[in-house]
Design a protein around this motif. Structure first.
Motif, PDB file in Angstrom:
ATOM      1  N   GLN A 118       0.824  -1.204   0.000  1.00 55.17           N
ATOM      2  CA  GLN A 118       0.000   0.000   0.000  1.00 55.17           C
ATOM      3  C   GLN A 118       0.863   1.261   0.000  1.00 55.17           C
ATOM      4  N   ALA A 119       1.925   1.271   0.787  1.00 55.52           N
ATOM      5  CA  ALA A 119       2.685   2.498   1.007  1.00 55.52           C
ATOM      6  C   ALA A 119       3.714   2.800  -0.080  1.00 55.52           C
ATOM      7  N   ASP A 125       5.082   7.788  -5.948  1.00 58.74           N
ATOM      8  CA  ASP A 125       4.344   8.862  -6.623  1.00 58.74           C
ATOM      9  C   ASP A 125       4.658  10.222  -5.999  1.00 58.74           C
ATOM     10  N   ARG A 126       4.649  10.271  -4.678  1.00 58.43           N
ATOM     11  CA  ARG A 126       4.901  11.530  -3.974  1.00 58.43           C
ATOM     12  C   ARG A 126       6.316  12.030  -4.204  1.00 58.43           C
ATOM     13  N   GLN A 136       5.236  13.712   2.036  1.00 55.76           N
ATOM     14  CA  GLN A 136       4.281  13.385   3.082  1.00 55.76           C
ATOM     15  C   GLN A 136       4.322  11.870   3.298  1.00 55.76           C
ATOM     16  N   TYR A 137       4.419  11.461   4.557  1.00 51.31           N
ATOM     17  CA  TYR A 137       4.464  10.045   4.876  1.00 51.31           C
ATOM     18  C   TYR A 137       3.082   9.428   4.720  1.00 51.31           C
ATOM     19  N   THR A 144       8.170   2.657   7.465  1.00 54.73           N
ATOM     20  CA  THR A 144       8.511   2.425   6.063  1.00 54.73           C
ATOM     21  C   THR A 144       8.696   3.755   5.344  1.00 54.73           C
ATOM     22  N   SER A 145       7.841   4.729   5.632  1.00 58.40           N
ATOM     23  CA  SER A 145       7.964   6.053   5.011  1.00 58.40           C
ATOM     24  C   SER A 145       9.283   6.716   5.378  1.00 58.40           C
ATOM     25  N   THR A 146       9.667   6.625   6.633  1.00 62.29           N
ATOM     26  CA  THR A 146      10.929   7.211   7.090  1.00 62.29           C
ATOM     27  C   THR A 146      12.110   6.550   6.390  1.00 62.29           C
ATOM     28  N   ALA A 147      12.108   5.224   6.347  1.00 62.39           N
ATOM     29  CA  ALA A 147      13.199   4.502   5.679  1.00 62.39           C
ATOM     30  C   ALA A 147      13.221   4.819   4.189  1.00 62.39           C
TER      31      ALA A 147
END
Length: 164
Positions: A118-119, A125-126, A136-137, A144-147
């Motif tokens: 999902q992420a 894209d972002r 944006q996380y 996962t967003s941070t990594a």
């Protein structure tokens, strides 16, 4: 090494990476000159859909600072988090990020597979839209967003420093 010591070591390494990235983002760019091109579209490496085609001016740190991303394909370091590692392969063409492929991402459990599926496409894209690791996380995927952002910043730094 126990779990707390491992977490502490990861936090220290991540902190050092942030300090290094801050230097490369806020100090070193003022030493160079150049321009960034306009961005293109890319496709995600796992699940999800491709971003819509669009064009515009790159708004990355590279564009803001006057330093251009150098064309090429850059493989980031594997950035660990609590659930696994994120490693990206970033393609730069025309001075802009045109493709990002997740070559490693958390997938050791059903939950981490679902979160990554999902992420990661959303993060890709972002990042392509932003032409930056300042994205944006994804809610529910903070680790996962941070990594992802740290891994992307490593590839961006490689591009900025290529040929120097």
């Amino acid at each position: 090494m126990n779990a707390n010591a491992t977490k502490t070591l990861i936090a220290v390494v991540a902190g050092l990476a942030v300090i290094g990235d801050a230097f490369l983002l806020f100090v070193k760019p003022h030493l160079g000159n150049g321009t960034a091109g306009s961005r293109s579209v890319a496709s995600g490496a796992i699940g999800g859909s491709s971003p819509s085609p669009s064009s515009g001016t790159a708004s990355s740190e590279a564009a803001d600072s006057g330093s251009a991303l150098r064309d090429g394909t850059y493989t980031s370091v594997a950035t660990p988090n609590e659930y696994g590692e994120v490693q990206l392969q970033v393609t730069v063409s025309g001075g802009a990020i045109t493709d990002i492929a997740a070559i490693a991402y958390p997938n050791h459990t059903n939950r981490s597979q679902a979160v990554s599926a999902q992420a990661i496409p959303q993060l890709i894209d972002r990042a392509i839209s932003a032409q930056s690791a300042r994205i944006q996380y994804v809610s529910g995927a903070t680790e996962t967003s941070t990594a992802f952002a740290n891994s992307l910043q490593d590839a961006i730094n490689q591009s900025l420093n290529a040929g120097k």
